[in-house]
Structure formats: structure tokens, C-alpha cells
Design a protein around this motif. Sequence first.
Motif, PDB file in Angstrom:
ATOM      1  N   GLY A 149     -73.663 -19.383  64.647  1.00 34.70           N
ATOM      2  CA  GLY A 149     -72.665 -19.479  63.754  1.00 34.70           C
ATOM      3  C   GLY A 149     -72.801 -20.131  62.596  1.00 34.70           C
ATOM      4  N   ALA A 150     -73.959 -20.971  62.183  1.00 35.33           N
ATOM      5  CA  ALA A 150     -74.159 -21.380  60.968  1.00 35.33           C
ATOM      6  C   ALA A 150     -73.989 -20.369  59.997  1.00 35.33           C
ATOM      7  CB  ALA A 150     -75.563 -22.235  61.001  1.00 35.33           C
ATOM      8  N   LEU A 151     -73.446 -20.521  58.730  1.00 35.96           N
ATOM      9  CA  LEU A 151     -73.424 -19.416  57.800  1.00 35.96           C
ATOM     10  C   LEU A 151     -73.878 -19.879  56.353  1.00 35.96           C
ATOM     11  CD1 LEU A 151     -69.896 -18.805  56.339  1.00 35.96           C
ATOM     12  CD2 LEU A 151     -70.058 -20.310  58.287  1.00 35.96           C
ATOM     13  N   LEU A 152     -74.419 -18.886  55.598  1.00 37.80           N
ATOM     14  CA  LEU A 152     -74.898 -19.034  54.236  1.00 37.80           C
ATOM     15  C   LEU A 152     -73.580 -18.011  53.700  1.00 37.80           C
ATOM     16  CD1 LEU A 152     -76.556 -19.786  51.943  1.00 37.80           C
ATOM     17  CD2 LEU A 152     -77.979 -17.492  52.580  1.00 37.80           C
ATOM     18  N   ILE A 153     -73.129 -18.455  52.414  1.00 40.85           N
ATOM     19  CA  ILE A 153     -72.125 -17.680  51.558  1.00 40.85           C
ATOM     20  C   ILE A 153     -72.938 -17.309  50.387  1.00 40.85           C
ATOM     21  CG2 ILE A 153     -70.251 -17.331  50.088  1.00 40.85           C
ATOM     22  CD1 ILE A 153     -69.779 -17.352  53.543  1.00 40.85           C
ATOM     23  N   THR A 154     -73.174 -16.215  50.001  1.00 34.93           N
ATOM     24  CA  THR A 154     -73.798 -15.633  48.486  1.00 34.93           C
ATOM     25  C   THR A 154     -73.198 -14.545  48.065  1.00 34.93           C
ATOM     26  OG1 THR A 154     -75.991 -15.276  47.890  1.00 34.93           O
ATOM     27  CG2 THR A 154     -75.555 -14.244  50.067  1.00 34.93           C
ATOM     28  N   LYS A 155     -73.962 -13.949  47.450  1.00 29.96           N
ATOM     29  CA  LYS A 155     -73.672 -12.618  46.469  1.00 29.96           C
ATOM     30  C   LYS A 155     -74.796 -11.695  46.166  1.00 29.96           C
ATOM     31  CE  LYS A 155     -72.471 -14.593  41.967  1.00 29.96           C
ATOM     32  NZ  LYS A 155     -73.382 -13.640  41.127  1.00 29.96           N
ATOM     33  N   VAL A 156     -74.680 -10.732  45.532  1.00 26.54           N
ATOM     34  CA  VAL A 156     -75.688  -9.777  45.141  1.00 26.54           C
ATOM     35  C   VAL A 156     -76.158 -10.401  43.779  1.00 26.54           C
ATOM     36  CG1 VAL A 156     -76.340  -7.438  44.284  1.00 26.54           C
ATOM     37  CG2 VAL A 156     -74.868  -7.745  46.093  1.00 26.54           C
ATOM     38  N   ALA A 157     -77.443 -10.623  43.703  1.00 22.25           N
ATOM     39  CA  ALA A 157     -78.183 -11.210  42.728  1.00 22.25           C
ATOM     40  C   ALA A 157     -77.944 -10.306  41.308  1.00 22.25           C
ATOM     41  CB  ALA A 157     -79.733 -11.372  42.965  1.00 22.25           C
ATOM     42  N   GLY A 158     -77.527 -11.127  40.269  1.00 21.40           N
ATOM     43  CA  GLY A 158     -76.991 -10.609  39.186  1.00 21.40           C
ATOM     44  C   GLY A 158     -75.733  -9.987  39.041  1.00 21.40           C
ATOM     45  N   SER A 159     -75.003 -10.241  40.042  1.00 14.34           N
ATOM     46  CA  SER A 159     -73.604  -9.852  39.561  1.00 14.34           C
ATOM     47  C   SER A 159     -72.819 -11.106  39.204  1.00 14.34           C
ATOM     48  CB  SER A 159     -72.896  -9.468  41.207  1.00 14.34           C
ATOM     49  OG  SER A 159     -73.004 -10.605  42.004  1.00 14.34           O
ATOM     50  N   GLY A 160     -71.535 -10.626  38.783  1.00 15.66           N
ATOM     51  CA  GLY A 160     -70.647 -11.706  38.010  1.00 15.66           C
ATOM     52  C   GLY A 160     -70.056 -12.786  38.986  1.00 15.66           C
ATOM     53  N   GLY A 161     -69.701 -14.017  38.485  1.00 11.17           N
ATOM     54  CA  GLY A 161     -69.010 -14.776  39.428  1.00 11.17           C
ATOM     55  C   GLY A 161     -70.004 -15.758  39.683  1.00 11.17           C
ATOM     56  N   CYS A 162     -69.640 -16.897  40.846  1.00 14.13           N
ATOM     57  CA  CYS A 162     -70.352 -17.730  41.232  1.00 14.13           C
ATOM     58  C   CYS A 162     -70.049 -18.097  42.528  1.00 14.13           C
ATOM     59  CB  CYS A 162     -70.550 -19.193  40.197  1.00 14.13           C
ATOM     60  SG  CYS A 162     -68.815 -19.756  40.233  1.00 14.13           S
ATOM     61  N   VAL A 163     -71.015 -18.614  43.381  1.00 12.18           N
ATOM     62  CA  VAL A 163     -70.749 -19.152  44.662  1.00 12.18           C
ATOM     63  C   VAL A 163     -71.274 -20.408  44.626  1.00 12.18           C
ATOM     64  CG1 VAL A 163     -71.169 -19.123  47.281  1.00 12.18           C
ATOM     65  CG2 VAL A 163     -70.876 -16.886  45.599  1.00 12.18           C
ATOM     66  N   THR A 164     -70.381 -21.379  44.810  1.00 13.54           N
ATOM     67  CA  THR A 164     -70.631 -22.903  44.919  1.00 13.54           C
ATOM     68  C   THR A 164     -69.786 -23.628  45.944  1.00 13.54           C
ATOM     69  OG1 THR A 164     -68.820 -23.586  43.330  1.00 13.54           O
ATOM     70  CG2 THR A 164     -70.822 -22.678  42.201  1.00 13.54           C
ATOM     71  N   ALA A 165     -70.401 -24.925  46.193  1.00 10.20           N
ATOM     72  CA  ALA A 165     -69.403 -25.890  46.949  1.00 10.20           C
ATOM     73  C   ALA A 165     -68.119 -25.783  46.656  1.00 10.20           C
ATOM     74  CB  ALA A 165     -70.214 -27.137  46.996  1.00 10.20           C
ATOM     75  N   ALA A 166     -67.779 -25.769  45.277  1.00  5.62           N
ATOM     76  CA  ALA A 166     -66.254 -25.802  44.875  1.00  5.62           C
ATOM     77  C   ALA A 166     -65.774 -24.712  45.366  1.00  5.62           C
ATOM     78  CB  ALA A 166     -66.299 -26.514  43.444  1.00  5.62           C
ATOM     79  N   GLU A 195     -74.870 -27.096  48.823  1.00  6.18           N
ATOM     80  CA  GLU A 195     -75.352 -26.036  48.143  1.00  6.18           C
ATOM     81  C   GLU A 195     -76.768 -25.806  48.299  1.00  6.18           C
ATOM     82  OE1 GLU A 195     -74.532 -26.370  43.811  1.00  6.18           O
ATOM     83  OE2 GLU A 195     -72.268 -26.034  44.195  1.00  6.18           O
ATOM     84  N   ASP A 196     -77.385 -24.833  48.549  1.00  5.30           N
ATOM     85  CA  ASP A 196     -78.818 -24.551  48.588  1.00  5.30           C
ATOM     86  C   ASP A 196     -79.395 -23.665  47.953  1.00  5.30           C
ATOM     87  OD1 ASP A 196     -81.046 -24.508  50.716  1.00  5.30           O
ATOM     88  OD2 ASP A 196     -80.587 -22.393  51.209  1.00  5.30           O
ATOM     89  N   GLY A 197     -79.040 -23.889  46.548  1.00  5.82           N
ATOM     90  CA  GLY A 197     -79.448 -23.131  45.527  1.00  5.82           C
ATOM     91  C   GLY A 197     -78.563 -22.311  44.867  1.00  5.82           C
ATOM     92  N   PRO A 198     -78.892 -21.618  43.544  1.00  8.06           N
ATOM     93  CA  PRO A 198     -77.920 -20.913  42.992  1.00  8.06           C
ATOM     94  C   PRO A 198     -77.200 -20.020  43.750  1.00  8.06           C
ATOM     95  CG  PRO A 198     -80.001 -21.069  41.502  1.00  8.06           C
ATOM     96  CD  PRO A 198     -80.133 -21.726  42.913  1.00  8.06           C
ATOM     97  N   ASP A 199     -75.785 -19.972  43.831  1.00  6.83           N
ATOM     98  CA  ASP A 199     -75.140 -18.822  44.712  1.00  6.83           C
ATOM     99  C   ASP A 199     -75.410 -18.759  46.043  1.00  6.83           C
ATOM    100  OD1 ASP A 199     -73.489 -18.035  42.244  1.00  6.83           O
ATOM    101  OD2 ASP A 199     -75.287 -16.894  41.371  1.00  6.83           O
ATOM    102  N   ARG A 200     -75.798 -19.849  46.617  1.00  6.85           N
ATOM    103  CA  ARG A 200     -76.140 -19.727  48.189  1.00  6.85           C
ATOM    104  C   ARG A 200     -75.507 -21.397  48.386  1.00  6.85           C
ATOM    105  NH1 ARG A 200     -80.514 -17.477  50.128  1.00  6.85           N
ATOM    106  NH2 ARG A 200     -80.932 -19.228  51.642  1.00  6.85           N
ATOM    107  N   VAL A 201     -74.626 -21.086  49.227  1.00  7.70           N
ATOM    108  CA  VAL A 201     -73.746 -22.377  50.018  1.00  7.70           C
ATOM    109  C   VAL A 201     -74.067 -22.031  51.322  1.00  7.70           C
ATOM    110  CG1 VAL A 201     -71.554 -23.714  50.108  1.00  7.70           C
ATOM    111  CG2 VAL A 201     -72.435 -22.693  48.048  1.00  7.70           C
ATOM    112  N   LEU A 202     -74.333 -23.286  52.158  1.00  4.42           N
ATOM    113  CA  LEU A 202     -74.570 -23.458  53.620  1.00  4.42           C
ATOM    114  C   LEU A 202     -73.011 -24.154  54.212  1.00  4.42           C
ATOM    115  CD1 LEU A 202     -78.119 -24.519  54.008  1.00  4.42           C
ATOM    116  CD2 LEU A 202     -77.109 -22.112  54.444  1.00  4.42           C
ATOM    117  N   LEU A 203     -72.460 -23.644  55.095  1.00  2.00           N
ATOM    118  CA  LEU A 203     -71.548 -24.185  55.935  1.00  2.00           C
ATOM    119  C   LEU A 203     -71.652 -24.410  57.311  1.00  2.00           C
ATOM    120  CD1 LEU A 203     -69.992 -21.867  53.520  1.00  2.00           C
ATOM    121  CD2 LEU A 203     -68.385 -23.490  53.895  1.00  2.00           C
ATOM    122  N   ARG A 204     -71.513 -25.430  57.937  1.00  2.00           N
ATOM    123  CA  ARG A 204     -71.493 -25.598  59.385  1.00  2.00           C
ATOM    124  C   ARG A 204     -70.407 -26.843  59.694  1.00  2.00           C
ATOM    125  NH1 ARG A 204     -77.573 -28.058  58.088  1.00  2.00           N
ATOM    126  NH2 ARG A 204     -76.859 -30.209  57.427  1.00  2.00           N
ATOM    127  N   GLY A 205     -70.468 -26.800  60.953  1.00  2.00           N
ATOM    128  CA  GLY A 205     -69.679 -27.949  61.535  1.00  2.00           C
ATOM    129  C   GLY A 205     -68.191 -27.457  61.726  1.00  2.00           C
TER     130      GLY A 205
END
Length: 453
Positions: free
Chosen positions: A243-260, A292-302
Amino acid sequence: MTGRKRGIRIGAGSGYAGDRIEPAVELAAHGDIDYLIFECLAERTIALAQQLRQRSPELGYDPLLEARMRAVLPLCAQNGIRIISNMGAANPLAAAARVRQIAAELGLRKLKVAAVTGDDVLAVLQRDPQAGQRCQPPLGEGVGMLSANAYLGAQSLVAALAQGADVIISGRVADPALVLAPLIHEYGWAMDDWQRLGQGTLAGHLLECAGQVSGGYFADPGYKDVAGLARLGFPIAEVDADGALLITKVAGSGGCVTAATCKEQLLYEIHDPAAYMTPDVVADFSRVEVIEDGPDRVLLRGATGRARPDTLKVSVGYLDSYLGEGQISYAGPGAVARASLALDIVKERLRLTGVAVGEARYELIGMNALHGERLGAASGPYEVRLRVACRTTSLADAIRIGNEVETLYTCGPAGGGGASKLAREVVAICSTLLPRALVQENIHFEESEHAVA
């Protein structure tokens, strides 16, 4: 990420009924996803769809279903992506039939399409209004019910996947269940594995509004700047067997995925982060870690959870009243004074002509729509738009609201223009709880035929 080397990747193709289609196409083409989900139901959507179905029995599903399916079905078939959506709204069977027709027209052979039904519990509540608990206004006391739909969980979606569905079309299911179902199916989670179901529900909750978690609703210029919103990329959740998950998006697309962005979506529409009640689990997000695990990469667990509720939430749509509205604009020197006088005139006219109104709004809106930025007066609004909106008990009175505003053209202050008016029924929503035993879910299967690969 633990478990398999590559977690199950699920893309959010929409966050509401009228959402953009291009981001879903981008996910299907470039997202390297296993599942594409389309969440398209707000609280009133099914009630409004039920009105449409009553007028046209073959309709009542999402109006963008055909456009979405034509855009993504070929890519999904090519890339082995399965689709799960609640675009069936008030008519999942007709929606699934239309998907099958579209697949045949596109030359897709043997596409297995499933419709999940059982959320429509209007007949149950019409027979026994007291079966619903804690509804305001109380059911059966002059409430003309238009629709009643229970929030189903993941169970029927999982069953449809197990039977080989390539596309699943449902009515009202809980938003996170669209994402939770493929995780249960792929990893064999038990339906009482509350910890994993809680974590999977977290993934579903983060994806359910699509572009909100990738920077759309998050953006606030000068405070929370987000680049590329005109081509906003919709999010992807990659989830492992625990169930551990990473939220991201397609590289080069607009917007951002951050901890916030993830934290804002995490708290969105959550009454109690420690007890988020869904049909599948009472999820606990209170100890979730966001990393945060890098640009547009956020890990969530717990995330975790505990046993699901004994009842299901039901949204009841009913005809509440009528709305009459009229608008007209004033611009130039003295615009505010002329518009204020116009409001006074409308109020007096409604009194003199005996129009019975309930809740009423008398508003002045606007700054630069008529003559642009350069002519706006720094000392005050150069232009305003008058708006009168009132609830009434009859359509005839609602129509008179807009008519009185329109007559300001010649019977009111100088310089009014651009009048508009409308009158419509107001469909309201109340929520109730229904024992699970009163809800019977069903899966309807049929394969598309008459196609050439």
C-alpha cells in the motif's frame, strides 16, 4: 517502495464530469499506467442525470462519455490499460452499451465491458422512508424524492475485474473505490485487511480530484506559483503490495506534484483525518508521512484503517424550489449609483407585483469586462454587473424575477445593457444512511462484437 519491482500504476483521467479530456489521453499514451480511472460524479450529478433519463430513457449517463471513450479506448487497448469509471451516473447499463458500440465502431475486438448497478435505492426509500437515517429534511415529509443513490464500495468492481473486464462503468461508488478496486484485485488484499485498505483509500482520495493534486486547484499566484496550468498533467499513483504509494505525473506535463499539493488534497473534504468513513474502510490518515522523492515525486505512507461502517451513505436528490435570476451591466461615470438604483427598483417591483420570494440575493459584480483594463477608474468600479437571484415556489414567479431585471433596459436608470435571465428548478441534496442489507449490487457483462482488429 516495497513488494514488486514496479507497483501498480493508476492514472486519474478526470476529477469531475466536465473535466479536460487531453490529460487522460496523455496518461494513456505516455503514463505507463495499468489502470485509468474517470471520477465524474459530484453530489447533485446523479439527481440531474435522473431528470435527463426521465425525459430520455436512453440517456442519464455522463454527457462526455462518448468523447472520452473515443479519445482513450484505442490507446488503452493498445497499451493494455483497463478503465474504471462512474460515468454511468443514473444509467450505467445504457452507458456500458454505448461504450460497447463505440468499441465496435473503433474496431476493437472482444472488449469486455461491465456495468455495475445497485446504487439506485430510490424504490427502497419510497417504500420505507424511515429506512433512511438522519436525513434533513426528513424523508417522507413533503420531500419529492427525485433520486437516491448509495455510495457503493470496491467489491463489485473487484469482482468485475476478476471476470476479465476491460472497462467498468458504474453509477455512484465512493470516489476512492475506483482506485482501491484494482489494488485489491492485483494484490489479492482481503476485504478486511483494514491497514492496506486504508492505505489504498489514501491513494484513491489523492487521485479522485485529478488535477487538484498536481497543482491545479492548488495554484495561487505570488504565493503558490504553478507553471504550465494550460496543459496541466493529471496525477499517477504507483502503489506497491503493502500500500505504500508514490504520486507523480507524466514527465514534461504542466503543473507540479509536491508535498504541499499532496497535503492540501489529503485534507480536502475530510471531516476527520483520523476517521474518514468510506464503504470499504474507516480510514485513518492522521499519521501519514509525506516525503518528496525528487521533482514531481511524492511518497506517502502510514495510512491505516479499521472496520467499515454497517451502513452506506445515500445521497437523495429532491426538488426543493425554483430559481429566478436576472443580470444587467452598467458602465462609465456613476455606474455604481445607477446600478444601486436599479436594484432598489427591482426590489420594489417584486413587492408591488406580489412576487413571493424566499432566499434572495441582490448583488453588484464586476470591474473590467465591458471596456477593458485601460478605462477602469482607480477610485472605484468603472463597471458593475447587477445580479438578482431569488428562490420561489413556482416557475411562474421565477420567470418574473428575470423579466423585472430585463425591463430595466427602458424602465430603469440610463445605460443598462447585456441583460440576461434564467429560471429553473432547484435540485437539492440531503444525505442519509441505509443498512447494507438493503442494497443489492449487480454486475452486467457483454463483449463488443462486429469488429475488425
